[in-house]
Structures are given as structure tokens and as C-alpha cells.
Scaffold this motif. Sequence first.
Motif, mmCIF file in Angstrom:
data_model
loop_
_atom_site.group_PDB
_atom_site.id
_atom_site.type_symbol
_atom_site.label_atom_id
_atom_site.label_comp_id
_atom_site.label_asym_id
_atom_site.label_seq_id
_atom_site.Cartn_x
_atom_site.Cartn_y
_atom_site.Cartn_z
ATOM 1 N N VAL A 173 3.934 10.418 -36.797
ATOM 2 C CA VAL A 173 3.581 11.588 -37.587
ATOM 3 C C VAL A 173 2.081 11.495 -37.803
ATOM 4 O O VAL A 173 1.595 10.561 -38.450
ATOM 5 N N GLU A 174 1.332 12.448 -37.225
ATOM 6 C CA GLU A 174 -0.124 12.398 -37.311
ATOM 7 C C GLU A 174 -0.721 13.788 -37.480
ATOM 8 O O GLU A 174 -0.086 14.801 -37.157
ATOM 9 N N LYS A 175 -1.935 13.781 -37.964
ATOM 10 C CA LYS A 175 -2.727 15.000 -38.035
ATOM 11 C C LYS A 175 -3.634 15.022 -36.821
ATOM 12 O O LYS A 175 -4.308 14.027 -36.525
ATOM 13 N N PHE A 176 -3.649 16.153 -36.102
ATOM 14 C CA PHE A 176 -4.388 16.226 -34.851
ATOM 15 C C PHE A 176 -5.511 17.256 -34.925
ATOM 16 O O PHE A 176 -5.402 18.274 -35.608
ATOM 17 N N ARG A 177 -6.557 16.957 -34.197
ATOM 18 C CA ARG A 177 -7.629 17.926 -34.043
ATOM 19 C C ARG A 177 -7.139 19.075 -33.167
ATOM 20 O O ARG A 177 -6.399 18.856 -32.213
ATOM 21 N N ALA A 178 -7.577 20.277 -33.475
ATOM 22 C CA ALA A 178 -7.296 21.422 -32.610
ATOM 23 C C ALA A 178 -8.443 21.570 -31.623
ATOM 24 O O ALA A 178 -9.589 21.188 -31.908
ATOM 25 N N VAL A 179 -8.147 22.114 -30.449
ATOM 26 C CA VAL A 179 -9.193 22.347 -29.451
ATOM 27 C C VAL A 179 -10.222 23.325 -30.013
ATOM 28 O O VAL A 179 -11.428 23.158 -29.844
ATOM 29 N N ASP A 180 -9.744 24.352 -30.703
ATOM 30 C CA ASP A 180 -10.612 25.342 -31.329
ATOM 31 C C ASP A 180 -10.780 24.989 -32.804
ATOM 32 O O ASP A 180 -9.809 25.016 -33.564
ATOM 33 N N PRO A 181 -11.991 24.663 -33.246
ATOM 34 C CA PRO A 181 -12.207 24.307 -34.654
ATOM 35 C C PRO A 181 -11.778 25.395 -35.629
ATOM 36 O O PRO A 181 -11.391 25.100 -36.765
#
Length: 328
Positions: free
Chosen positions: A211-219
Motif C-alpha cells: 500500500v503506497e502513495k505514488f507520484r502521478a505522471v501529470d503533476p
Amino acid sequence: MQDINEFITECDLGPRLNQLAGFFSETAAGKSGVPARKPVVDTRLLPNDALLHRLIELHSRRQGHFDQHYHGSIPYRLEEECRMTHALLRYAQLSSSDVTLYSLGTAEGTMARTLSELSRGKIQSLSCSPNEENYRCFMAFGEPPHAHFFLGPFHRLTKDYLRSEKNLEQFSAGFDFILEDTTFQMYSPNRPKQIEFVAHHLKDDGILLFVEKFRAVDPHDYGGRESQKDFGFKTRYFGVEEIQRKTTVVLSTMHDCEVTLAEMANAIYAYFRYCVVTWNSGNFYGLAASNSEENLRRYLSLMVYPAIPAEYVYEPEPYTELAKWVSG
């Protein structure tokens, strides 16, 4: 793998044990980050199942300070934790032998303790945290006979240590399940090495849950989902000033240690043949990876439908094979 001493040093110097140490200590002690009210499961989103309701009730009674902060911070994470607990209980009921679970970095280990108690030892669990405050919460209800706690960070738990501790020796043969719950993102973005280190504790046919928080490709997408989380959910439990304080103190630092889903996929598939998305809430995703297609499918088949309103769910949706989403 890079030299183990280099990896240990990298983890030792990570934000979790340094810049963020005060936040975790104070929150685990109930000195800060306390929600205005205790988060409770929205049972309308879950099926009317007797076992599920029993675990929800026990899970609520076993929660400590950090869990209440955590579940008030991520939309419908509490419902998802109960959904995962229910699936693991059902998995253990169908198993001919005891099931072992390692829940790393999960504060006071509420989920693991609940599993061991309800299964009456059919699930033998180990939780870990570097915070004494979390250990005290774990022990607040007495020492459970089938749930164990390692007081230390995940990278200090080795097989040699497990073999040396009589009450933990049973785990040295490996775990059936390992849960990494928003832990790696507090240390570094080095997912390949983190996964390799943890995976050596897993049985050959075991399942590694993330279970993680991920960066999106589009900020802009990332920011929009953060606003949805903060003002569509967190304001039920925290004031605007507290939400801003956490953003300044924790989230900006943690962001530097996050990775994209595509980067996570590359790290996972270096060690596992199969990986499926199990849950999504804004920028947070649940993943299940294994080298045993049979065991992974069994676990997924025992999960009830995700208990979260559709407006919080983005691509890739639950039950998507991560490799297909990345390649598509």
C-alpha cells in the motif's frame, strides 16, 4: 543487490528515522495529529458478513493513536484494511497449515494482531516499528500469544536475527504474506533494493502486498487528487491548519521518496512474475505480487469488492494486471 551495508546506511539516513522522527513519535504517542473523532468503518460499503463484522469490531477496539491518525488521513483506508483482513482470515481458514504474516512498518500492528486473535493462532504474525510508542500501544491489551512485535525499522530485521530469537524463530523459514504499508516511501525512492531486501523474507510461493502513495505522471493530476483527499475527506477529522501543518512537515519530504506506478512496476517485476492492483484511493494504490499465480488468484478471489466511492478511484482500477496497464 548493492552491498547490504550500503543499503542499511541508506535506510538509516532516510527521512523516517531523521527529519520525520519527531512527527512519528508525537503522533504515535497521541501528542499531535489526533483526529477530532475516531474514524469508524462505513459498513454500508461492505457486505453483511458475520466474520467481517466481528473483525471490524475487534479491529476498532485494538487501535492505538497512530492508526486513528492514519485512517483519518487517507480516504477509506480503514475500510480497505478491514477488507484485506477479511480476505487473509478466509485464506487462512482454507489453508491446511498455519499462515505467517509480516506486517512491516505498520505502526502499532492493529491489523496483524486482529488477524492472530480472531484466527486463534492460525495466522502467526509479526509487526515492526522503530517507535517505542507504537510498541506500547501494541502491548496495551496484554501480550498476544500469536502476534509478535519487532521494535526496530524494517531494514534491521534479518533472518539471522529471527533465528537468534526463540519466539521469532518460526518466521526464519519465510512468510506466506508480507504487507508493506506506506513504509518504503518514508525512507527513499530505492524500490528495487527495498523490495529485494524484504522479498528475501517471503516464501517462494508467498504474496507481497503493498500500500503506497505514488507520484502521478501529470503533476496536476497528483495535486487534484491531493485536494480531493484533503478537502473531501480529511476535513471530517482534521482542521485546515492541521492539514496544512502535515503537508509542510511530512508530505513535502515524503514526496521526494515516492515513485510512479511505472517505476514501481519495474521494481516488482524484477522479482515477481505476477502483480495485480487491488485498491485505489486517489494517489494511493494497493498491489499484490507473487511468483505463484495459484496463490495470488486464491487471495484475490477471497477479497470482497473495494469499499470506496467511485469518485476516489482512478486508473488503473482494482483487479488490473499491472504489467498490462504499464505496457498499454
